[in-house]
Motif scaffolding. Structure first.
Motif, PDB file in Angstrom:
ATOM      1  N   ARG A   1       0.819  -1.210   0.000  1.00  0.00           N
ATOM      2  CA  ARG A   1       0.000   0.000   0.000  1.00  0.00           C
ATOM      3  C   ARG A   1       0.853   1.260   0.000  1.00  0.00           C
ATOM      4  NH1 ARG A   1      -2.168  -0.875   4.520  1.00  0.00           N
ATOM      5  NH2 ARG A   1      -1.001   0.647   5.757  1.00  0.00           N
ATOM      6  N   SER A   2       1.992   1.209   0.677  1.00  0.00           N
ATOM      7  CA  SER A   2       2.828   2.392   0.864  1.00  0.00           C
ATOM      8  C   SER A   2       3.900   2.564  -0.204  1.00  0.00           C
ATOM      9  CB  SER A   2       3.492   2.319   2.241  1.00  0.00           C
ATOM     10  OG  SER A   2       4.301   3.424   2.486  1.00  0.00           O
ATOM     11  N   ALA A   3       4.164   1.509  -0.985  1.00  0.00           N
ATOM     12  CA  ALA A   3       5.280   1.517  -1.946  1.00  0.00           C
ATOM     13  C   ALA A   3       5.222   2.746  -2.864  1.00  0.00           C
ATOM     14  CB  ALA A   3       5.235   0.236  -2.781  1.00  0.00           C
ATOM     15  N   PRO A   4       6.412   3.308  -3.166  1.00  0.00           N
ATOM     16  CA  PRO A   4       7.761   2.820  -2.859  1.00  0.00           C
ATOM     17  C   PRO A   4       8.310   3.304  -1.507  1.00  0.00           C
ATOM     18  CG  PRO A   4       7.946   4.716  -4.274  1.00  0.00           C
ATOM     19  CD  PRO A   4       6.463   4.480  -4.071  1.00  0.00           C
ATOM     20  N   ILE A   5       7.515   4.040  -0.740  1.00  0.00           N
ATOM     21  CA  ILE A   5       7.975   4.540   0.554  1.00  0.00           C
ATOM     22  C   ILE A   5       7.708   3.479   1.620  1.00  0.00           C
ATOM     23  CG2 ILE A   5       7.682   6.347   2.299  1.00  0.00           C
ATOM     24  CD1 ILE A   5       6.590   8.130   0.016  1.00  0.00           C
ATOM     25  N   PRO A   6       8.691   3.136   2.451  1.00  0.00           N
ATOM     26  CA  PRO A   6       8.452   2.142   3.512  1.00  0.00           C
ATOM     27  C   PRO A   6       7.375   2.642   4.479  1.00  0.00           C
ATOM     28  CG  PRO A   6      10.800   2.534   3.217  1.00  0.00           C
ATOM     29  CD  PRO A   6      10.093   3.594   2.435  1.00  0.00           C
ATOM     30  N   PRO A   7       6.423   1.803   4.819  1.00  0.00           N
ATOM     31  CA  PRO A   7       5.364   2.237   5.744  1.00  0.00           C
ATOM     32  C   PRO A   7       5.866   2.289   7.182  1.00  0.00           C
ATOM     33  CG  PRO A   7       5.106  -0.077   5.242  1.00  0.00           C
ATOM     34  CD  PRO A   7       6.240   0.412   4.383  1.00  0.00           C
ATOM     35  N   ARG A   8       5.132   3.003   8.018  1.00  0.00           N
ATOM     36  CA  ARG A   8       5.398   3.026   9.460  1.00  0.00           C
ATOM     37  C   ARG A   8       4.184   2.425  10.151  1.00  0.00           C
ATOM     38  NH1 ARG A   8       4.794   6.189  14.198  1.00  0.00           N
ATOM     39  NH2 ARG A   8       6.646   6.162  15.525  1.00  0.00           N
ATOM     40  N   LEU A   9       4.321   1.197  10.590  1.00  0.00           N
ATOM     41  CA  LEU A   9       3.211   0.498  11.229  1.00  0.00           C
ATOM     42  C   LEU A   9       3.041   0.959  12.673  1.00  0.00           C
ATOM     43  CD1 LEU A   9       3.824  -3.137   9.976  1.00  0.00           C
ATOM     44  CD2 LEU A   9       1.800  -1.768   9.513  1.00  0.00           C
ATOM     45  N   LYS A  10       1.801   1.247  13.047  1.00  0.00           N
ATOM     46  CA  LYS A  10       1.469   1.583  14.424  1.00  0.00           C
ATOM     47  C   LYS A  10       0.620   0.454  14.994  1.00  0.00           C
ATOM     48  CE  LYS A  10       1.371   6.621  13.746  1.00  0.00           C
ATOM     49  NZ  LYS A  10       0.537   7.841  13.908  1.00  0.00           N
ATOM     50  N   ILE A  11       1.102  -0.134  16.065  1.00  0.00           N
ATOM     51  CA  ILE A  11       0.399  -1.270  16.662  1.00  0.00           C
ATOM     52  C   ILE A  11       0.170  -0.987  18.137  1.00  0.00           C
ATOM     53  CG2 ILE A  11       0.487  -3.744  17.104  1.00  0.00           C
ATOM     54  CD1 ILE A  11       2.122  -4.074  14.609  1.00  0.00           C
ATOM     55  N   TRP A  12      -1.041  -1.259  18.586  1.00  0.00           N
ATOM     56  CA  TRP A  12      -1.448  -0.945  19.954  1.00  0.00           C
ATOM     57  C   TRP A  12      -1.865  -2.220  20.668  1.00  0.00           C
ATOM     58  CZ3 TRP A  12      -6.433   2.391  21.088  1.00  0.00           C
ATOM     59  CH2 TRP A  12      -6.572   2.562  22.483  1.00  0.00           C
ATOM     60  N   SER A  13      -1.156  -2.553  21.739  1.00  0.00           N
ATOM     61  CA  SER A  13      -1.537  -3.632  22.643  1.00  0.00           C
ATOM     62  C   SER A  13      -2.360  -2.986  23.758  1.00  0.00           C
ATOM     63  CB  SER A  13      -0.281  -4.319  23.196  1.00  0.00           C
ATOM     64  OG  SER A  13      -0.611  -5.240  24.211  1.00  0.00           O
ATOM     65  N   ALA A  14      -3.679  -3.094  23.657  1.00  0.00           N
ATOM     66  CA  ALA A  14      -4.564  -2.253  24.465  1.00  0.00           C
ATOM     67  C   ALA A  14      -4.831  -2.787  25.867  1.00  0.00           C
ATOM     68  CB  ALA A  14      -5.893  -2.035  23.737  1.00  0.00           C
TER      69      ALA A  14
ATOM     70  N   THR B   1      -0.738  -0.406  26.582  1.00  0.00           N
ATOM     71  CA  THR B   1      -1.479   0.310  27.632  1.00  0.00           C
ATOM     72  C   THR B   1      -2.147  -0.694  28.560  1.00  0.00           C
ATOM     73  OG1 THR B   1      -3.542   0.482  26.337  1.00  0.00           O
ATOM     74  CG2 THR B   1      -1.924   2.260  26.097  1.00  0.00           C
ATOM     75  N   ASP B   2      -2.343  -0.281  29.802  1.00  0.00           N
ATOM     76  CA  ASP B   2      -2.986  -1.157  30.770  1.00  0.00           C
ATOM     77  C   ASP B   2      -3.532  -0.314  31.912  1.00  0.00           C
ATOM     78  OD1 ASP B   2      -3.027  -4.337  31.086  1.00  0.00           O
ATOM     79  OD2 ASP B   2      -2.967  -3.445  33.084  1.00  0.00           O
ATOM     80  N   ILE B   3      -4.499  -0.858  32.612  1.00  0.00           N
ATOM     81  CA  ILE B   3      -5.075  -0.171  33.764  1.00  0.00           C
ATOM     82  C   ILE B   3      -4.229  -0.348  35.016  1.00  0.00           C
ATOM     83  CG2 ILE B   3      -6.525  -2.102  34.524  1.00  0.00           C
ATOM     84  CD1 ILE B   3      -8.736  -0.047  35.134  1.00  0.00           C
ATOM     85  N   SER B   4      -3.389  -1.375  35.038  1.00  0.00           N
ATOM     86  CA  SER B   4      -2.596  -1.691  36.226  1.00  0.00           C
ATOM     87  C   SER B   4      -1.221  -1.026  36.153  1.00  0.00           C
ATOM     88  CB  SER B   4      -2.414  -3.210  36.367  1.00  0.00           C
ATOM     89  OG  SER B   4      -1.456  -3.509  37.362  1.00  0.00           O
ATOM     90  N   GLN B   5      -0.979  -0.100  37.066  1.00  0.00           N
ATOM     91  CA  GLN B   5       0.314   0.569  37.107  1.00  0.00           C
ATOM     92  C   GLN B   5       1.426  -0.419  37.457  1.00  0.00           C
ATOM     93  OE1 GLN B   5       0.529   3.955  36.239  1.00  0.00           O
ATOM     94  NE2 GLN B   5       2.670   3.362  36.063  1.00  0.00           N
TER      95      GLN B   5
END
Length: 278
Positions: free
Chosen positions: A101-114, A146-150
């Motif tokens: 989808r991003s070619a020819p520019i390398p994409p920057r993936l954003k991933i969230w472990s919620a 991210t998490d609710i537990s500090q």
């Protein structure tokens, strides 16, 4: 303590935890709740669970104790490579698709472990993406946990795990991405290498908040084995808020037992427990 007051406190406590965390605490789980809160019951010198609730609601201890209560009641089950098919889809489909989808520019993936707990999910994602880079794929990535537990977040930021915790990681990858503890105090442990720690950030977040301080063009959100603890109304609200943070074409990945929970007009099922935003 008289029965009406006891029942009133039980209901107040259950309602409070559901409102603040989304977690439902049925009456039949009272023994489990009391067991988890025993450290706080002893710390404040209360006479059992009933006495503790009385101190919370009648003696002004609520705001001081509530973060500790939430921390103890939160289920923090986490494993490296848990439900491994999700990581297979990430590597086989989501990453190559982003590159095309991003070619020819390398994409920057954003991933969230919620619901990142102590970080096993976030660092598993980091490992599989690092392996993609080693295999010659060209992209950048950033992971938010991210998490609710500090307390869990502090562990995640340290990124130190026992050998038993790390055992699901293939031996070759353990050797590549962890550093063995040398000091006597860290015997039997290993820490994630800086290469991975630099790609993962952790932040406190309560899924019951009305808004989330997170980018709105996230590529993949992992929220696995959390919604099962919520009621239907809270499940729908959380899913709706998360969808608002996905870019068009982004993915929401839930636990295999939660596929029936995700029902949103913008989300189409890609495969069991994986949904894509239209």
């Amino acid at each position: 303590m008289n029965q009406p007051l006891r029942h009133a406190h039980d209901q107040m406590f259950s309602d409070l935890i559901r409102t603040r965390t989304g977690i439902q605490l049925p009456v039949h789980r009272r023994q489990m709740i009391e067991s988890r809160l025993r450290p706080r019951i002893l710390a404040v010198g209360a006479k059992g669970f009933d006495g503790y609730l009385a101190q919370l609601f009648d003696n002004g201890l609520l705001e001081e104790e509530l973060p500790l209560v939430i921390d103890l009641l939160t289920t923090n089950k986490t494993d490296f490579y848990r439900e491994a098919t999700h990581f297979d889809v990430l590597v086989r489909e989501i990453v190559p698709e982003a590159i095309r989808r991003s070619a020819p520019i390398p994409p920057r993936l954003k991933i969230w472990s919620a619901a990142s707990s102590e970080g096993a999910e976030a660092y598993t994602i980091a490992i599989v993406l690092a392996e993609c880079l080693r295999a010659g794929k060209n992209f950048f990535y950033a992971i938010l946990g991210t998490d609710i537990s500090q307390r869990m977040l502090e562990r995640a930021q340290r990124a130190i795990y026992t050998k038993e915790q790390l055992s699901p990681i293939p031996a070759e990858l353990r050797a590549r991405y962890t550093m063995q503890g040398r000091a006597p105090a860290h015997a039997g442990t290993a820490r994630m290498v800086p290469e991975l720690r630099d790609r993962v950030q952790f932040m406190h977040l309560n899924l019951m908040d009305r808004t989330y301080p997170v980018d709105r063009d996230v590529d993949v959100i992992f929220l696995r084995n959390v919604l099962i603890y919520f009621g239907a109304e809270d499940q729908a609200s959380v899913v709706s808020r998360l969808v608002g943070h996905l870019r068009p074409g982004g993915y929401l990945i839930v636990g295999h037992s939660e596929s029936m929970v995700v029902s949103h007009p913008q989300m189409k099922q890609h495969s069991p427990s994986i949904f894509r935003k239209t």
